[in-house]
Design a protein around this motif. Structure first.
Motif, PDB file in Angstrom:
ATOM      1  N   THR A   1      13.076  60.248 111.367  1.00 55.15           N
ATOM      2  CA  THR A   1      11.700  60.295 110.561  1.00 55.15           C
ATOM      3  C   THR A   1      10.808  61.004 111.282  1.00 55.15           C
ATOM      4  OG1 THR A   1       9.812  58.655 110.123  1.00 55.15           O
ATOM      5  CG2 THR A   1      10.937  58.203 112.206  1.00 55.15           C
ATOM      6  N   SER A   2      10.064  61.677 110.510  1.00 59.14           N
ATOM      7  CA  SER A   2       9.006  62.780 111.082  1.00 59.14           C
ATOM      8  C   SER A   2       7.637  62.084 111.054  1.00 59.14           C
ATOM      9  CB  SER A   2       9.085  64.040 110.173  1.00 59.14           C
ATOM     10  OG  SER A   2       8.813  63.718 109.005  1.00 59.14           O
ATOM     11  N   GLN A   3       7.299  61.031 110.413  1.00 57.46           N
ATOM     12  CA  GLN A   3       6.264  60.524 110.483  1.00 57.46           C
ATOM     13  C   GLN A   3       6.017  59.489 111.541  1.00 57.46           C
ATOM     14  OE1 GLN A   3       5.955  59.331 106.145  1.00 57.46           O
ATOM     15  NE2 GLN A   3       4.271  60.683 106.006  1.00 57.46           N
ATOM     16  N   THR A   4       4.841  59.328 111.968  1.00 57.38           N
ATOM     17  CA  THR A   4       4.530  57.987 112.784  1.00 57.38           C
ATOM     18  C   THR A   4       4.532  56.955 112.182  1.00 57.38           C
ATOM     19  OG1 THR A   4       2.802  59.575 114.112  1.00 57.38           O
ATOM     20  CG2 THR A   4       2.768  57.076 114.385  1.00 57.38           C
ATOM     21  N   LEU A   5       5.223  55.776 112.864  1.00 57.24           N
ATOM     22  CA  LEU A   5       5.653  54.548 112.340  1.00 57.24           C
ATOM     23  C   LEU A   5       4.395  53.543 112.365  1.00 57.24           C
ATOM     24  CD1 LEU A   5       7.713  52.663 110.831  1.00 57.24           C
ATOM     25  CD2 LEU A   5       8.065  51.930 113.210  1.00 57.24           C
ATOM     26  N   THR A   6       3.640  53.309 111.398  1.00 57.69           N
ATOM     27  CA  THR A   6       2.500  52.446 111.429  1.00 57.69           C
ATOM     28  C   THR A   6       2.790  51.216 110.612  1.00 57.69           C
ATOM     29  OG1 THR A   6       1.608  53.535 109.166  1.00 57.69           O
ATOM     30  CG2 THR A   6       0.899  54.846 111.419  1.00 57.69           C
ATOM     31  N   ALA A   7       1.985  50.353 110.725  1.00 53.99           N
ATOM     32  CA  ALA A   7       1.906  48.934 110.010  1.00 53.99           C
ATOM     33  C   ALA A   7       1.857  49.429 108.466  1.00 53.99           C
ATOM     34  CB  ALA A   7       0.923  47.961 110.479  1.00 53.99           C
ATOM     35  N   GLU A   8       1.037  50.196 108.203  1.00 50.84           N
ATOM     36  CA  GLU A   8       0.926  50.429 106.640  1.00 50.84           C
ATOM     37  C   GLU A   8       2.180  51.103 106.081  1.00 50.84           C
ATOM     38  OE1 GLU A   8      -0.612  50.516 102.773  1.00 50.84           O
ATOM     39  OE2 GLU A   8      -1.364  49.266 104.421  1.00 50.84           O
ATOM     40  N   ARG A   9       2.970  52.074 106.968  1.00 51.19           N
ATOM     41  CA  ARG A   9       4.245  52.533 106.488  1.00 51.19           C
ATOM     42  C   ARG A   9       5.209  51.385 106.350  1.00 51.19           C
ATOM     43  NH1 ARG A   9       6.889  56.715 109.471  1.00 51.19           N
ATOM     44  NH2 ARG A   9       8.210  56.709 107.630  1.00 51.19           N
ATOM     45  N   ILE A  10       5.023  50.566 107.293  1.00 48.18           N
ATOM     46  CA  ILE A  10       6.180  49.472 107.249  1.00 48.18           C
ATOM     47  C   ILE A  10       5.915  48.505 106.021  1.00 48.18           C
ATOM     48  CG2 ILE A  10       6.954  47.278 108.559  1.00 48.18           C
ATOM     49  CD1 ILE A  10       6.298  48.920 110.996  1.00 48.18           C
ATOM     50  N   LEU A  11       4.578  48.211 105.775  1.00 53.82           N
ATOM     51  CA  LEU A  11       4.288  47.498 104.294  1.00 53.82           C
ATOM     52  C   LEU A  11       4.778  48.088 103.249  1.00 53.82           C
ATOM     53  CD1 LEU A  11       0.968  45.945 105.726  1.00 53.82           C
ATOM     54  CD2 LEU A  11       3.206  44.765 105.590  1.00 53.82           C
ATOM     55  N   GLU A  12       4.537  49.477 103.096  1.00 49.44           N
ATOM     56  CA  GLU A  12       5.034  50.041 101.901  1.00 49.44           C
ATOM     57  C   GLU A  12       6.479  50.231 101.940  1.00 49.44           C
ATOM     58  OE1 GLU A  12       3.427  53.996 102.455  1.00 49.44           O
ATOM     59  OE2 GLU A  12       1.387  53.375 102.007  1.00 49.44           O
ATOM     60  N   ALA A  13       7.375  50.400 102.972  1.00 53.21           N
ATOM     61  CA  ALA A  13       8.604  50.068 102.750  1.00 53.21           C
ATOM     62  C   ALA A  13       9.290  48.615 102.541  1.00 53.21           C
ATOM     63  CB  ALA A  13       9.358  50.627 104.162  1.00 53.21           C
ATOM     64  N   THR A  14       8.563  47.623 103.023  1.00 53.37           N
ATOM     65  CA  THR A  14       8.892  46.413 102.927  1.00 53.37           C
ATOM     66  C   THR A  14       8.898  46.003 101.409  1.00 53.37           C
ATOM     67  OG1 THR A  14       8.213  45.668 104.898  1.00 53.37           O
ATOM     68  CG2 THR A  14       8.459  43.807 103.305  1.00 53.37           C
TER      69      THR A  14
END
Length: 196
Positions: A4-17
């Motif tokens: 992964t090249s992007q920083t893992l954020t809560a928002e990214r996790i929620l989008e993936a979820t």
């Protein structure tokens, strides 16, 4: 796992979820599936959300907040209290109908998640009735509405229109004539609020 090249954020996790839930459904979606979709370890996901239940609660809140935020803009918009109340109720109905009709699989998933997350749903309903209270208070203050207890009136309006926003009625929302039925209920409510 892909890097992964992007920083893992809560928002990214929620989008993936949300995507994982759409693909697998609530019964089969796991934190490992979410981590895999992000190209990280499941431990990385747990650093943001301590449990699977916390992740599911956060994604449910995010989904409900989208509607609340859209409606909040109507509360402070211009126009008479009657116009804002009518617009608010119409926007709530349209938002729910849109969610149910445009992505039925995800809507079904969120119906399961909202059943699991009573606290989040209770907070959502409190937010929505709070918004209605502010509109009715404005109407009472201007003399447009007769509501000695705006909060009680807001709860009554919310419950009286439940057929047009409660997910239990989603199957009816595309039925012919439902828009006219909605408008008739709103007209009746407005007459009740404006009657001396």
């Amino acid at each position: 796992m892909p890097p992964t090249s992007q920083t893992l954020t809560a928002e990214r996790i929620l989008e993936a979820t949300e995507e994982v839930l759409r693909r697998h459904g609530p019964a089969k979606a796991t934190v490992v599936d979410v981590a895999r979709a992000l190209g990280v370890s499941h431990g990385s996901v747990y650093r943001h959300f301590r449990t699977k239940a916390a992740l599911r609660e956060a994604v449910t809140k995010r989904w409900l907040d989208r509607t609340s935020e859209r409606l909040a803009r109507i509360v402070t918009a211009g126009g008479s209290p009657e116009e804002r109340l009518r617009a608010w109720l119409a926007a709530l109905f349209e938002a729910k109908r849109h969610k149910a009709g445009d992505d039925p699989e995800l809507f079904a998933t969120y119906t399961v998640l909202t059943d699991e997350n009573g606290t989040v749903v209770g907070e959502h309903i409190a937010d929505l009735t709070g918004q209605l209270t502010r509109i009715i208070e404005a109407g009472t203050g201007s003399g447009a509405f007769m509501a000695p207890d705006p909060a009680a009136a807001a709860r009554a309006v919310f419950h009286a229109t439940g057929r047009f926003h409660d997910p239990g009625y989603a199957r009816e929302w595309q039925r012919p004539g439902v828009q006219e039925e909605f408008e008739a209920v709103v007209d009746l409510l407005l007459r009740g609020l404006t009657s001396p």
